[in-house]
Design a protein around this motif. Structure first.
Motif, mmCIF file in Angstrom:
data_model
loop_
_atom_site.group_PDB
_atom_site.id
_atom_site.type_symbol
_atom_site.label_atom_id
_atom_site.label_comp_id
_atom_site.label_asym_id
_atom_site.label_seq_id
_atom_site.Cartn_x
_atom_site.Cartn_y
_atom_site.Cartn_z
ATOM 1 N N ARG A 1 0.828 -1.201 0.000
ATOM 2 C CA ARG A 1 0.000 0.000 0.000
ATOM 3 C C ARG A 1 0.872 1.265 0.000
ATOM 4 N NH1 ARG A 1 -5.258 1.865 0.648
ATOM 5 N NH2 ARG A 1 -5.683 -0.181 -0.253
ATOM 6 N N ILE A 2 1.942 1.261 0.788
ATOM 7 C CA ILE A 2 2.826 2.434 0.819
ATOM 8 C C ILE A 2 3.491 2.635 -0.539
ATOM 9 C CG2 ILE A 2 4.854 3.469 1.901
ATOM 10 C CD1 ILE A 2 4.180 1.883 4.438
ATOM 11 N N LYS A 3 3.925 1.534 -1.161
ATOM 12 C CA LYS A 3 4.555 1.628 -2.487
ATOM 13 C C LYS A 3 3.580 2.212 -3.507
ATOM 14 C CE LYS A 3 7.758 -2.234 -1.797
ATOM 15 N NZ LYS A 3 8.080 -3.646 -2.162
ATOM 16 N N LYS A 4 2.321 1.804 -3.403
ATOM 17 C CA LYS A 4 1.296 2.333 -4.305
ATOM 18 C C LYS A 4 1.136 3.838 -4.105
ATOM 19 C CE LYS A 4 -3.612 1.821 -5.492
ATOM 20 N NZ LYS A 4 -4.866 1.095 -5.168
ATOM 21 N N LEU B 1 2.681 9.777 -5.460
ATOM 22 C CA LEU B 1 3.068 11.025 -4.802
ATOM 23 C C LEU B 1 4.453 11.536 -5.186
ATOM 24 C CD1 LEU B 1 1.749 10.287 -1.187
ATOM 25 C CD2 LEU B 1 0.801 11.922 -2.824
ATOM 26 N N LYS B 2 5.377 10.648 -5.531
ATOM 27 C CA LYS B 2 6.758 11.074 -5.754
ATOM 28 C C LYS B 2 6.883 12.096 -6.880
ATOM 29 C CE LYS B 2 9.892 7.618 -3.853
ATOM 30 N NZ LYS B 2 10.932 6.593 -4.153
ATOM 31 N N LYS B 3 6.228 11.830 -8.011
ATOM 32 C CA LYS B 3 6.313 12.746 -9.145
ATOM 33 C C LYS B 3 5.661 14.076 -8.791
ATOM 34 C CE LYS B 3 5.330 13.079 -14.096
ATOM 35 N NZ LYS B 3 4.736 12.398 -15.276
ATOM 36 N N TRP B 4 4.517 14.019 -8.119
ATOM 37 C CA TRP B 4 3.817 15.233 -7.682
ATOM 38 C C TRP B 4 4.702 16.066 -6.760
ATOM 39 C CZ3 TRP B 4 2.550 15.556 -2.371
ATOM 40 C CH2 TRP B 4 1.860 16.717 -2.001
ATOM 41 N N ALA B 5 5.355 15.388 -5.790
ATOM 42 C CA ALA B 5 6.204 16.095 -4.831
ATOM 43 C C ALA B 5 7.389 16.747 -5.534
ATOM 44 C CB ALA B 5 6.690 15.129 -3.754
ATOM 45 N N LYS B 6 7.985 16.029 -6.472
ATOM 46 C CA LYS B 6 9.149 16.572 -7.181
ATOM 47 C C LYS B 6 8.755 17.758 -8.046
ATOM 48 C CE LYS B 6 13.005 15.207 -10.156
ATOM 49 N NZ LYS B 6 13.656 14.082 -10.891
ATOM 50 N N TYR C 1 1.431 7.701 4.046
ATOM 51 C CA TYR C 1 0.465 6.680 4.491
ATOM 52 C C TYR C 1 -0.289 7.271 5.673
ATOM 53 C CZ TYR C 1 -1.351 2.282 6.430
ATOM 54 O OH TYR C 1 -2.169 1.281 6.916
ATOM 55 N N ASP C 2 -1.613 7.068 5.692
ATOM 56 C CA ASP C 2 -2.417 7.610 6.794
ATOM 57 C C ASP C 2 -3.555 6.650 7.115
ATOM 58 O OD1 ASP C 2 -3.391 9.202 8.751
ATOM 59 O OD2 ASP C 2 -3.809 10.934 7.488
ATOM 60 N N ALA C 3 -3.185 5.553 7.790
ATOM 61 C CA ALA C 3 -4.170 4.532 8.177
ATOM 62 C C ALA C 3 -5.003 4.095 6.980
ATOM 63 C CB ALA C 3 -5.053 5.039 9.322
ATOM 64 N N ASP C 4 -4.358 4.000 5.801
ATOM 65 C CA ASP C 4 -5.078 3.577 4.599
ATOM 66 C C ASP C 4 -5.708 2.206 4.803
ATOM 67 O OD1 ASP C 4 -3.071 5.550 4.052
ATOM 68 O OD2 ASP C 4 -3.432 5.237 1.918
ATOM 69 N N LEU C 5 -4.990 1.334 5.502
ATOM 70 C CA LEU C 5 -5.542 0.049 5.926
ATOM 71 C C LEU C 5 -5.931 0.222 7.391
ATOM 72 C CD1 LEU C 5 -2.754 -2.223 4.397
ATOM 73 C CD2 LEU C 5 -4.969 -1.634 3.382
ATOM 74 N N PRO C 6 -7.207 0.265 7.715
ATOM 75 C CA PRO C 6 -7.646 0.627 9.071
ATOM 76 C C PRO C 6 -7.018 -0.218 10.178
ATOM 77 C CG PRO C 6 -9.507 0.574 7.564
ATOM 78 C CD PRO C 6 -8.347 0.011 6.809
ATOM 79 N N GLU C 7 -6.702 -1.491 9.881
ATOM 80 C CA GLU C 7 -6.105 -2.339 10.912
ATOM 81 C C GLU C 7 -4.692 -1.880 11.268
ATOM 82 O OE1 GLU C 7 -7.038 -3.312 7.956
ATOM 83 O OE2 GLU C 7 -8.548 -4.908 8.049
ATOM 84 N N TYR C 8 -4.046 -1.162 10.352
ATOM 85 C CA TYR C 8 -2.679 -0.685 10.563
ATOM 86 C C TYR C 8 -2.744 0.826 10.738
ATOM 87 C CZ TYR C 8 -1.589 -5.405 9.175
ATOM 88 O OH TYR C 8 -1.533 -6.775 9.125
ATOM 89 N N ALA C 9 -3.115 1.222 11.955
ATOM 90 C CA ALA C 9 -3.495 2.601 12.250
ATOM 91 C C ALA C 9 -2.278 3.458 12.582
ATOM 92 C CB ALA C 9 -4.500 2.635 13.391
ATOM 93 N N ILE C 10 -1.519 3.793 11.560
ATOM 94 C CA ILE C 10 -0.380 4.675 11.725
ATOM 95 C C ILE C 10 -0.392 5.697 10.594
ATOM 96 C CG2 ILE C 10 1.089 2.982 12.885
ATOM 97 C CD1 ILE C 10 2.509 2.521 10.223
ATOM 98 N N ASN D 1 12.309 -2.084 3.963
ATOM 99 C CA ASN D 1 12.250 -2.569 2.581
ATOM 100 C C ASN D 1 11.630 -1.542 1.642
ATOM 101 O OD1 ASN D 1 13.384 -5.054 3.284
ATOM 102 N ND2 ASN D 1 11.387 -5.936 3.788
ATOM 103 N N VAL D 2 10.659 -0.804 2.138
ATOM 104 C CA VAL D 2 9.985 0.189 1.302
ATOM 105 C C VAL D 2 10.844 1.445 1.136
ATOM 106 C CG1 VAL D 2 7.902 1.591 1.025
ATOM 107 C CG2 VAL D 2 7.751 -0.663 2.085
ATOM 108 N N PHE D 3 11.607 1.782 2.187
ATOM 109 C CA PHE D 3 12.424 2.998 2.178
ATOM 110 C C PHE D 3 13.901 2.641 2.389
ATOM 111 C CE2 PHE D 3 8.207 4.174 3.706
ATOM 112 C CZ PHE D 3 7.888 5.247 2.879
#
Length: 737
Positions: free
Chosen positions: A422-425, A430-435, A445-454, A497-499
């Motif tokens: 999900r973070i990779k997605k 976002l990367k191109k937009w940010a650049k 990431y903002d609790a996109d998966l509700p079970e992983y609330a971070i 792994n993601v970063f």
């Protein structure tokens, strides 16, 4: 009563103080490198014979304050040396310290030698001989500025040299008295009395095993070398007293050997075990200590033992080279202890404390020690399941390292893979937009998966590369705590792994619960490490570890840009300014002047540094002022009789805050109408008030503010990286109708 000084390795002074008191010493005072004490000859002799911790025992013969360098030799000559040695005897002198122009130990020793010679020549016209190899008396002088202490060494060698290692060539051995101190701190004397075992799974040359046996059998450490101690040739020596103490020590050892507990050692190296076996033989414990060649990965290949103490000094990097190899050793050692020694006491010495986490057992105590020049730490454990370590989750910059170390398998779990995907997605979008938009800090990431609330924010700093700030949203009471913790561990395990470009010690974890009052101001740490992030053309100082917030609210990025745009060549009032990032961006874009008000001295200091970071050489910086005040009180008074008015006002209050006004608190839902009306009285004709807040259920009372022109700009100021959570803030443009 005589004065004495016992030297000791660093970190042992307090233990040595307790030991000397057990010998009957009085006026005992711990010093950084030893212990001063008083006593009679018996106390001194017991210290020489029985101390497991001291290096040397000195009897003080002179303490004097010098006025000149020449007086050093003169004062040494005032000592009655005939009471200590014969005129035809031999002596040696050592010297330490500095002062009175004496910077070299050889020169200081020479001045003391001259004083001793002058004394004998003045009385007998003869002089003793200097013998640095095998003297009958060793004299030591210590100079601290102009304070001279002169002592006689009662032993003549370091007491850590018990005798069982003589002739051995051991690389970087653990000093015998340091090993004894570690065993004492680990509670071995008490465990031995109760019949518990001692085991060293990485015994090397066997120092822990021999010292543990000596303690358990009540063997005096100095007994093997009593005839070599220089006190035997000291003229004040009481041979009868000394011999009686030796006989007592022999009787105690004979009694102690009858109840010696089991002692075991193992090591992967047969060469180390050969050295250990020789030491054990020399110490007389060949029948009492069993050693075996094996690794911790092989498991315990002995029968059942009485639970006791398992202690070891594993490699810590220098001896094996690569730190990654050593991490594996600690991890394997931790698994071995947890699998095979449940219910035991554990103690591990390391000169690299960070390696302790790889054991996977939570330490109950730690103690600082020195082994030679190396600073080390002894970790003590109860090896029981309740202390099997999980990441502490108390926050900070080592949490991902802890998760990866203690639970490496989580990185491959289904939950971690799902979060990573999900973070990779999100990053792909976002990367191109940010650049393109030159955005250097954004939410990925903002609790996109509700079970992983971070939430996860990525910061690209000018001076320290990339950082991740991970905030955990406190789980509702209805969610099982164990499941919530496991999911959090999985999410954290996914991040390296993601970063891959973010160092693990630059992934900072924080727990974010429902905030009230001035929670954003609460200290979490005291690193005082600030870094620079570029936003809207301004250099913003951020801090990732000391506070719950970093100094930059990312969801207000577009709101700040709007404030800056509207403030070009105009005056700005920033209320509840926090670190005044909106003010700084407005100043950089060309605001004519500004006043930023907040109740926190800490954050205004931060704000001033933000301004200096951008306009330190700009003469217009003086037009941007900061005021420490209770905003509610200040605004109430200013609105009645304004001392200044402004073209743009930015009003971004907290949802809730403690205050002496408004019934003791600020409740933004209850009090926003009054705040807006008061602020509008400070607004110039044609001016704009930008009002925002982060209260999710907030509703603007448009009826009460019907006389004003109001435009809801929430969606216009919602950055792309926060559009997944559109209730993060609300914002309005307000002007006079």
């Amino acid at each position: 009563m005589m004065k004495f000084f016992a030297t000791a390795p660093g970190g042992l002074s307090e233990l040595l103080r307790e030991e000397l008191m057990s010998f009957g010493a009085t006026e005992v005072k711990a010093q950084p490198r030893g212990v001063t004490f008083e006593g009679d000859l018996e106390v001194a002799y017991r210290s020489c014979l029985w101390s497991r911790l001291a290096n040397r025992i000195f009897v003080t013969v002179l303490e004097v304050e010098l006025e000149t360098q020449e007086e050093l030799t003169e004062q040494v000559a005032t000592v009655d040396w005939q009471t200590h040695m014969d005129e035809f005897g031999s002596f040696a002198v050592s010297f330490s310290g500095k002062g009175m122009g004496i910077d070299h130990s050889h020169y200081g020793a020479l001045k003391i030698k001259d004083g001793i010679v002058d004394y004998f020549r003045g009385i007998t016209n003869n002089r003793p001989k200097v013998n640095t190899e095998d003297p009958e008396l060793r004299v030591h002088g210590h100079l601290n500025r102009n304070q001279l202490t002169l002592s006689i060494d009662l032993v003549g060698y370091s007491l850590h040299q018990r005798g069982y290692r003589e002739g051995q060539q051991v690389k970087a051995p653990l000093k015998e008295n340091v090993a004894a101190a570690l065993l004492m701190r680990a509670g071995w004397p008490e465990i031995a009395k109760q019949g518990g075992c001692l085991y060293d799974p990485m015994c090397g040359s066997g120092t822990f095993l021999v010292e543990g046996a000596m303690m358990a059998s009540d063997l005096a450490p100095g007994l093997a070398k009593v005839n070599r101690m220089l006190l035997n040739s000291w003229k004040l020596h009481d041979a009868k007293l000394w011999n009686s103490l030796i006989e007592e020590a022999k009787e105690r050892e004979a009694e102690g050997l009858r109840n010696l507990p089991d002692i075991y050692g193992s090591d992967a190296s047969h060469k180390s075990l050969d050295i250990a076996e020789e030491a054990i033989h020399n110490a007389g414990y060949l029948d009492a200590i069993e050693i075996k060649q094996m690794t911790v990965e092989q498991g315990r290949r002995w029968g059942d033992w009485q639970p006791g103490l398992v202690i070891c000094n594993p490699p810590y990097g220098e001896r094996l080279g690569e730190i990654e190899e050593v991490k594996v050793i600690y991890n394997d050692l931790g698994k071995y202890l947890k699998n095979e020694f449940d219910g035991w006491q554990g103690a591990v010495l390391t000169c690299n404390p960070e390696l302790g986490m790889y054991l996977g057992i939570k330490a109950k105590r730690s103690h600082n020690f020195f082994n030679g020049p190396m600073e080390c730490k002894l970790f003590r454990f109860d090896i029981t399941e309740e202390f099997h370590r999980e990441p502490s989750l108390k926050g900070g910059a080592n949490i991902v390292q802890e998760v990866s170390t203690v639970m490496p398998e989580l990185a491959e779990s289904q939950g971690a893979v799902m979060v990573a995907n999900r973070i990779k997605k999100n990053l792909k979008q976002l990367k191109k937009w940010a650049k393109t938009n030159e955005i250097n800090a954004y939410r990925v990431y903002d609790a996109d998966l509700p079970e992983y609330a971070i939430s996860i924010d990525l910061y690209q700093t000018e001076d320290a590369g990339e950082w991740l700030i991970v905030n955990e949203y406190a789980a509702p009471k209805t969610v099982d705590k164990a499941k919530a913790k496991k999911r959090l561990h999985e999410a954290l395990a996914a991040l390296p792994n993601v970063f891959p470009t973010v160092p693990v010690d630059q992934i900072v974890f924080k727990v974010r619960s429902r905030q009230s009052g001035t929670s954003q101001y609460e200290k979490l740490d005291d690193s005082r490490d600030f870094y620079t992030v570029i936003e809207n053309g301004a250099k913003i100082r951020v801090n990732f570890t000391d506070y719950l917030d970093t100094g930059l609210f990312l969801d207000h990025r577009d709101v700040r840009a709007l404030v800056a745009q509207k403030s070009v060549r105009k005056s700005l009032l920033n209320l509840f300014c926090y670190t005044a990032t909106a003010t700084i961006e407005a100043a950089v874009m060309g605001a004519k002047s500004s006043l930023s008000v907040d109740m926190s001295k800490t954050y205004l200091y931060w704000a001033e540094h933000n301004l200096a970071h951008n306009m330190s050489h700009n003469k217009d910086s003086a037009e941007h002022k900061f005021l420490q005040a209770d905003v509610l009180d200040w605004l109430s008074k200013e609105s009645e009789n304004p001392s200044a008015t402004f073209d743009v006002i930015f009003l971004d209050p907290p949802s809730f805050s403690t205050s002496k006004r408004m019934d003791g608190t600020l409740d933004i839902q209850r009090d926003h109408v009054a705040l807006i009306e008061q602020a509008m009285k400070l607004l110039n004709p044609g001016g704009t008030l930008i009002f925002s807040n982060n209260m999710r259920k907030f509703k603007l009372d448009t009826d009460a503010l019907a006389n004003l022109s109001i435009e809801n700009i929430t969606q216009k100021t919602m950055p792309r990286d926060f559009q997944r959570n559109s209730k993060i803030h609300q914002a309005w443009l307000i002007s006079k109708g």
